[in-house]
Design an enzyme around this catalytic site. Structure first.
Site, PDB file in Angstrom:
ATOM      1  N   LYS A  15       1.357  -0.881   0.188  1.00  0.00           N
ATOM      2  CA  LYS A  15       0.160  -0.578  -0.083  1.00  0.00           C
ATOM      3  C   LYS A  15       0.773   1.373  -0.493  1.00  0.00           C
ATOM      4  CE  LYS A  15      -4.429   1.880   2.596  1.00  0.00           C
ATOM      5  NZ  LYS A  15      -5.197   1.732   3.911  1.00  0.00           N
ATOM      6  N   SER A  42     -10.318  -0.547   6.610  1.00  0.00           N
ATOM      7  CA  SER A  42      -9.820  -0.623   6.058  1.00  0.00           C
ATOM      8  C   SER A  42      -9.057  -1.353   4.829  1.00  0.00           C
ATOM      9  CB  SER A  42      -8.608   0.888   5.743  1.00  0.00           C
ATOM     10  OG  SER A  42      -8.709   1.777   6.103  1.00  0.00           O
ATOM     11  N   SER A 100      -9.408   2.264   2.640  1.00  0.00           N
ATOM     12  CA  SER A 100      -8.827   2.677   2.141  1.00  0.00           C
ATOM     13  C   SER A 100      -7.420   1.412   1.304  1.00  0.00           C
ATOM     14  CB  SER A 100      -8.584   3.369   2.793  1.00  0.00           C
ATOM     15  OG  SER A 100      -7.037   2.877   4.054  1.00  0.00           O
TER      16      SER A 100
END
Length: 497
Positions: free
Chosen positions: A65, A167, A143
């Protein structure tokens, strides 16, 4: 090029097993096919055969990420860090590379991890692979939506994400993959750009629980760089507590591999927003666990309805503090005003130009929460609710919380206590990208934030489809009981939904 496209078409025609292992060449082929549509990997690491490292994860590929430090740009999907490359790699990334895994790129995300739809990225929104034959693009969740989409499309074998309020688990549910949030402190946060430090965890996404477990075994270790990482002594005490539960046997018969495990169904998660398809999956999941030998009983967590507002109060307060460092001087791309020498205006111009609308909204709300008047009215009550949520989990779980006891043995199980709980990961399937804005975007976290508030492990497992879109079920257990969560998930995912 024509030969490459022919190979890709042939690969699509083959039946693909969830547990099949894509080679590195297959991974890069999948990237060339899917990434232009999904926008899951904004930065891709070129394949270099000379970088092969022997280890337990040799031949594995992983994505990271964009808010986790790595050799590629660590942008947090923000123009504030558009040109930033970290001088070091996160502990989790380093451990995977030393184990032989190959990093293939950084994944798209909501800016600074603030969002649940993956549409506030400076790289543009990421999209869901599902439905595979549809023309409408759905949200992959946020996210960590880019990580989930990349795993679902086989652009990597596993992916690292961050989980502050769901997330990792929400994108896993919407993309039809497995998403695991370990207990707080199990995995070092060194190298993770902080959103809310007391809630953040480095999570893992993969197509199977087996890959999750293998990855977790590599990256879960004490780290002197992170003072919130579990110490060796605490890990040892947790292992002793887990092993002392005499009612959970590992030598069960094949037809009832989870015999002796008691699973709770918390009634407070039956919220008004829960769709009929999510309710049906929840019921089928409970029935499936019973068929695997579990005792499934109802439990109550009365403060669950207050968890979401308390979570946003605490998370935004911490975010306003953590993001103060991005001022164009310490960190961040500087945007100086045209005619001014005042330092405050330089900061203001940089933060106005560097942050997106959602990040600015959350910073303002967090700053207000920490103001003198709002502190006692909002922040302190939210901290009290968080403590009550933690106590409620301690009350329903048979294993004591290792942070609250010095005992090294679990007492005989009370008939009202459980070993784990089962509930949906999301209220519904993924919405069409761009169609779910406003307050409804915040409600997406209602099923996931409790685990972060209490610091307990939780995992989302795919459990069926609704009109071609995946749905996930969530399993959570006592703080430190990560192995039991993974064990239940492994058996639940191996059963047809």
């Amino acid at each position: 090029m024509q030969l490459l496209l022919t190979r890709i078409k042939l690969n699509r025609l083959r039946p693909v097993c969830r547990y099949s292992t894509p080679s590195l060449n297959d991974t890069y082929e999948a990237i060339s096919v899917h990434n232009p549509r999904l926008n899951a990997l904004p930065h891709i690491h070129p394949l270099d055969p000379t970088q092969e490292v022997n280890g337990p994860l040799s031949g594995w590929s992983f994505a990271v990420k964009s808010n986790i430090a790595s050799p590629l740009p660590t942008t947090c999907a923000s123009s504030m860090l558009s040109s930033y490359t970290s001088p070091f790699s996160a502990t989790a990334v380093t451990k995977l590379e030393h184990a032989g895994a190959r990093m293939i790129g950084t994944s798209n995300m909501d800016e600074f991890g603030m969002g649940s739809l993956n549409q506030s990225s400076v790289h543009g929104p990421a999209h869901n692979l599902h439905p595979e034959n549809g023309n409408v693009l759905h949200s992959p969740g946020g996210s960590s939506g880019g990580s989930a989409a990349a795993v679902a499309a086989r652009m990597c074998r596993v992916a690292l994400g961050s989980d502050t309020g769901g997330s990792v688990r929400l994108p896993a549910s919407w993309c039809g993959v497995v998403g695991f949030k370990p207990s707080y402190g199990r995995v070092s946060r060194y190298g993770l750009v902080s959103y809310a430090s007391s809630l953040d965890s480095v999570g893992i996404l993969a197509r199977s629980t087996r890959d999750i477990r293998d990855t977790f075994n590599i990256i879960s270790a004490p780290d002197p760089h992170d003072m919130t990482c579990m110490s060796k002594s605490l890990r040892s005490r947790i292992d002793t507590l887990c092993a002392s539960r005499e009612w959970i046997s590992h030598n069960t018969i094949a037809s009832e591999p989870l015999k002796g495990v008691r699973v709770g169904v918390p009634s407070e998660f039956w919220v008004d927003e829960l769709s009929p398809s999510a309710i049906d999956a929840w019921k089928r999941g409970a029935a499936k666990l019973e068929s695997l030998g579990c005792d499934v009983i109802p439990v109550s967590l009365p403060h669950t309805p207050h968890t979401l507002p308390a979570y946003y109060t605490l998370a935004l307060a911490e975010a306003s503090s953590n993001l103060a460092r991005f001022d164009g001087i310490r960190f961040g791309t500087r945007h100086p005003p045209t005619q001014s020498t005042r330092a405050s205006l330089k900061y203001a111009q940089t933060r106005t130009m560097g942050f997106g609308d959602e990040v600015k909204r959350r910073i303002l709300l967090g700053t207000f929460v920490m103001s003198a008047r709002a502190y006692e009215n909002y922040y302190l009550p939210s901290q009290r609710i968080r403590r009550l949520v933690q106590r409620e989990f301690n009350r329903i779980f048979a294993m004591p919380n290792a942070l609250c006891t010095t005992n090294t043995k679990t007492d005989a199980r009370n008939v009202d206590k459980v070993d784990a709980i089962l509930f949906p990961t999301a209220t519904d399937t993924a919405p069409v990208q761009g169609s779910n804005n406003g307050l409804s975007a915040y409600v997406n976290d209602v099923m996931t934030v409790s685990a972060n508030m209490a610091g307990i492990p939780a995992i989302s497992v795919p459990f069926g489809l609704c009109e071609g879109m995946p749905l996930g079920l969530q399993i959570a257990a006592q703080y430190g009981d990560d192995d039991l969560v993974l064990r239940i998930a492994r058996h639940l995912e191996s059963q047809p939904a």
